[in-house]
Structure formats: structure tokens, C-alpha cells
Design a protein around this motif. Structure first.
Motif, PDB file in Angstrom:
ATOM      1  N   ASP A  81       0.850  -1.187   0.000  1.00  0.00           N
ATOM      2  CA  ASP A  81       0.000   0.000   0.000  1.00  0.00           C
ATOM      3  C   ASP A  81       0.889   1.242   0.000  1.00  0.00           C
ATOM      4  N   ASP A  82       0.298   2.403  -0.254  1.00  0.00           N
ATOM      5  CA  ASP A  82       1.078   3.636  -0.418  1.00  0.00           C
ATOM      6  C   ASP A  82       1.906   3.969   0.813  1.00  0.00           C
ATOM      7  N   ALA A  88       9.157   2.189   2.966  1.00  0.00           N
ATOM      8  CA  ALA A  88      10.265   1.445   2.354  1.00  0.00           C
ATOM      9  C   ALA A  88      11.222   2.387   1.636  1.00  0.00           C
ATOM     10  N   ALA A  89      10.676   3.403   0.958  1.00  0.00           N
ATOM     11  CA  ALA A  89      11.519   4.369   0.251  1.00  0.00           C
ATOM     12  C   ALA A  89      12.356   5.185   1.230  1.00  0.00           C
ATOM     13  N   LEU A 236      12.449   7.939  -5.293  1.00  0.00           N
ATOM     14  CA  LEU A 236      12.308   6.484  -5.321  1.00  0.00           C
ATOM     15  C   LEU A 236      10.849   6.078  -5.499  1.00  0.00           C
ATOM     16  N   ILE A 237       9.952   6.795  -4.844  1.00  0.00           N
ATOM     17  CA  ILE A 237       8.525   6.513  -4.994  1.00  0.00           C
ATOM     18  C   ILE A 237       8.089   6.762  -6.434  1.00  0.00           C
ATOM     19  N   GLN A 238       8.652   7.795  -7.034  1.00  0.00           N
ATOM     20  CA  GLN A 238       8.260   8.187  -8.385  1.00  0.00           C
ATOM     21  C   GLN A 238       8.767   7.220  -9.448  1.00  0.00           C
ATOM     22  N   VAL A 239      10.053   6.847  -9.370  1.00  0.00           N
ATOM     23  CA  VAL A 239      10.648   6.065 -10.461  1.00  0.00           C
ATOM     24  C   VAL A 239      11.026   4.640 -10.062  1.00  0.00           C
TER      25      VAL A 239
END
Length: 259
Positions: A81-82, A88-89, A236-239
Motif C-alpha cells: 500500500d502507499d 520502504a523508500a 524512489l517513490i516516483q521512479v
């Protein structure tokens, strides 16, 4: 010093899936999000996902669809989930911050995932008391980043045989029992470092002291560098995956790091 080597990157994961499924894949399937899900898995695991999807497609008497791949991926890498993915990021960003603070070589690649341990470091070949303490700080830096950002660390920072905390504990045990770097002296006792339970109480206390000291040093490195930590986590979340060159670029945009 041994650092964990990552499994295939995103392009490698996509290539494995396409090669294994071949012409049996439906034209409208998007492999990319499936590859994102499978970060941290070995090539053999990814091939197993492809075989699972192929089997489901045969039962349905159709080509492999997006849904077949999603169900197969769920069996080995449940979708985060988000909030969990953001944690994690941030965790992986913490490892990078301390690596830079200690002036160690930039990681080759960083990618958050449900599999954990997703920072690919340049190997360091010499173990000394100094480099061992550095390694402890890097291992506990993800946990430190979670504490700085969210106020606490998740169980993911310390669960399982491949967790950072397990590795740090084994390393601290080796300091005291195998390498002659600690207060236990030069005696090598031959007991495996994977389990702290056979260690005498005084050794356990020294191991705990090593861990607490390393975590405190990691906190002191990570917490003041909020802007860089958050910028890195957001990227990191983005790519999903960045390399050493992009880490350098993010560091420059964030400004000088606090030491």
C-alpha cells in the motif's frame, strides 16, 4: 566487507518475463508494473511467476493477460500500500544518507520493494575495526531513517533472516567472537554468528552496545539531513529505482549535507 548484491533491475525483470512468456502474451499487457512488483526477486523467482501466469492462461484457454500476471505476482510479492511503500523508500534513503556521510562509494543502485535490502553497494574488500563499525551504521541507517521520519521503526527493519537487524547482530557478534575487534579479546570461539542465544550474557551485552552505538550514530547522520532524505525517498517513490549518478544529482539539489 561483503555487501548484498541486488537481483535483476527493472529492465532485466521485464526481459525475463517477456522471454519466458514469449508469444503467449496478450497484446495489451503492460509488463512494467509487474516488473515494479518483482523488485528484489531472483531470476529464478521471476521465471516462476511467468510459469504461473502461463499455467493460468492455459486453464482459461487464452493468452497471458494482465490479470494472470498480477495474480501470479501476488503469490510471491504482495503489492505494497502507499504508506508501506513510502516507508520502504524512506528506509532505503537512510542507507544512502549514511553511506554518503561516511564517504563510502556511492551505491550502484537503490530500489524500495517488499523484499527489503535493496541498496546495491560497491564491495569493500578489507574488514578492519573501523570499516566494520561503518558497516554497522549503514545497516542500521534504514531503521534510523524510519525513526527520524515517522517516529518509530517498522517490523520490516528487523524481521527475517535477511533483515538489516539480523545482519547487524551477526556482524556485532563477529566483532566480539571471531575477529578480535571487541572487548572479548583474541579468542575465536567457533560459534556461528547467526544466533546470539548461545553467547554468554557479557558478550550479549557488548553486542547490544555495538548495535545501540551504531544506531545512535546513524540517527545523528540521518535526522539532520531531512531535505535530502525526503527528496531521495520521493524520487524512489516516483521512479522505483535510481543509480549512483542520480543520487549525486539529488544531493546537489538538496544542498550541502549536515555532518
Amino acid at each position: 566487507m561483503t555487501f548484498s548484491i541486488l537481483y535483476p533491475d527493472k529492465s532485466g525483470l521485464e526481459a525475463i518475463l517477456r522471454a519466458k512468456i514469449g508469444s503467449a502474451i496478450a497484446e495489451d499487457v503492460d509488463i512494467a508494473p509487474i516488473a515494479d512488483r518483482l523488485f528484489g526477486l531472483s531470476g529464478a523467482d521471476v521465471k516462476a511467476v511467468a510459469r504461473d501466469a502461463l499455467g493460468r492462461a492455459r486453464v482459461d484457454a487464452v493468452r497471458v493477460t494482465q490479470r494472470h500476471l498480477e495474480i501470479a505476482a501476488d503469490q510471491v510479492a504482495p503489492q505494497l500500500d502507499d504508506d508501506t511503500f513510502r516507508r520502504a523508500a524512506v528506509h532505503e534513503a537512510g542507507h544512502v544518507v549514511v553511506t554518503l556521510q561516511l564517504e563510502l562509494p556511492l551505491p550502484k543502485r537503490v530500489s524500495p520493494s517488499s523484499q527489503g535490502d535493496q541498496v546495491e553497494h560497491v564491495p569493500v574488500n578489507s574488514l578492519t575495526p573501523t570499516t566494520t563499525q561503518m558497516r554497522l551504521q549503514v545497516l542500521l541507517a534504514g531503521r534510523a531513517a524510519e525513526i527520524c521520519t515517522f517516529g518509530d521503526a517498522s517490523f520490516g527493519a528487523g524481521s527475517g533472516e535477511q533483515s538489516d537487524l539480523t545482519k547487524a547482530t551477526s556482524l556485532a557478534l563477529a566483532i566480539e567472537r571471531h575477529w578480535g575487534f571487541g572487548e572479548s579479546g583474541l579468542l575465536w570461539d567457533g560459534i556461528a554468528t547467526a544466533d546470539a542465544r548461545p553467547a554468554p550474557a557479557d558478550v550479549r551485552e557488548r553486542v547490544e552496545s555495538h548495535l545501540q552505538d551504531a544506531q545512535q550514530r546513524a540517527l545523528e547522520a540521518v535526522c539532520p539531513n531531512k531535505e535530502f532524505r525526503i527528496r531521495l525517498a520521493e524520487r524512489l517513490i516516483q521512479v522505483r529505482e535510481i543509480d549512483g549518478q542520480e543520487i549525486e544529482a539529488i544531493e546537489k539539489r538538496a544542498g550541502a549535507m549536515a555532518h
